[in-house]
Write an enzyme that holds these catalytic residues in place. Sequence first.
Site, PDB file in Angstrom:
ATOM      1  CB  CYS A  98      -0.829  -0.043   1.841  1.00 41.63           C
ATOM      2  SG  CYS A  98      -1.748   1.325   1.012  1.00 41.63           S
ATOM      3  CB  CYS A 101      -0.251   2.417   5.696  1.00 41.13           C
ATOM      4  SG  CYS A 101      -1.126   0.453   5.172  1.00 41.13           S
ATOM      5  CB  CYS A 146      -5.576  -0.686   2.727  1.00 44.63           C
ATOM      6  SG  CYS A 146      -3.862  -1.173   3.895  1.00 44.63           S
ATOM      7  CB  CYS A 169      -9.444  -3.874 -11.756  1.00 46.33           C
ATOM      8  SG  CYS A 169      -9.133  -1.849 -12.694  1.00 46.33           S
TER       9      CYS A 169
HETATM   10 ZN   LIG Z   1      -2.644   1.121   3.598  1.00 52.20          ZN
END
Ligand SMILES: [Zn+2]
Length: 180
Positions: A98, A101, A146, A169
């Site tokens: 991510c 993070c 996330c 996607c």
């Molecule tokens: Zn994240």
Amino acid sequence: MERRTLLKILSALPLAGAAAAQTKRKEVKSVEELQKNWKSLLAEGAAVPSASEPLKLDKEEWRKRLEPASFKVLREEGTERAGTSPLNGEKRAGVFVCAGCGLPLFTSEMKYESGTGWPSFFTTIPGAFQTKKDFLLIYPRTEYHCARCGGHHGHVFDDGPRPTGLRYCNNGVALKFVPA
Ligand SMILES: [Zn+2]
């Protein structure tokens, strides 16, 4: 059909057919393996957070922390223009984390070429995402974000390749690639 007759037919099949059948079985099994063994594609010594340590920041903090394009996608559910992400062509072994993070989300083995212009994956690292239904377009879509920071990543569709049939996607600007 008699068992003996069947065996005779099977033994007469070209080897390529048998090999294809074997590949198919292996492929079905491998999704679980890909999920279980994702850490084998993590760069040695890379420290990655887990979803059990949530990262909660207010919008202004996120704005300072992220590139504007990443902020727009991750924190405002924006969509990057198709075909703009360099990660579309990323073919090296490694892990996609991510951009907000650092949580590991996908491995290179989960990626495929969907032809949509967005990085696409047929499965995820277990526990990486949470989902919700959204109605931003006329039809309902399954949004995913996330599990650690809540950042929006994309939508999951059911027109993906075998064996999962899923297409995650993903906006490229919401990802960072960590080569193995
Ligand atoms: Zn994240």
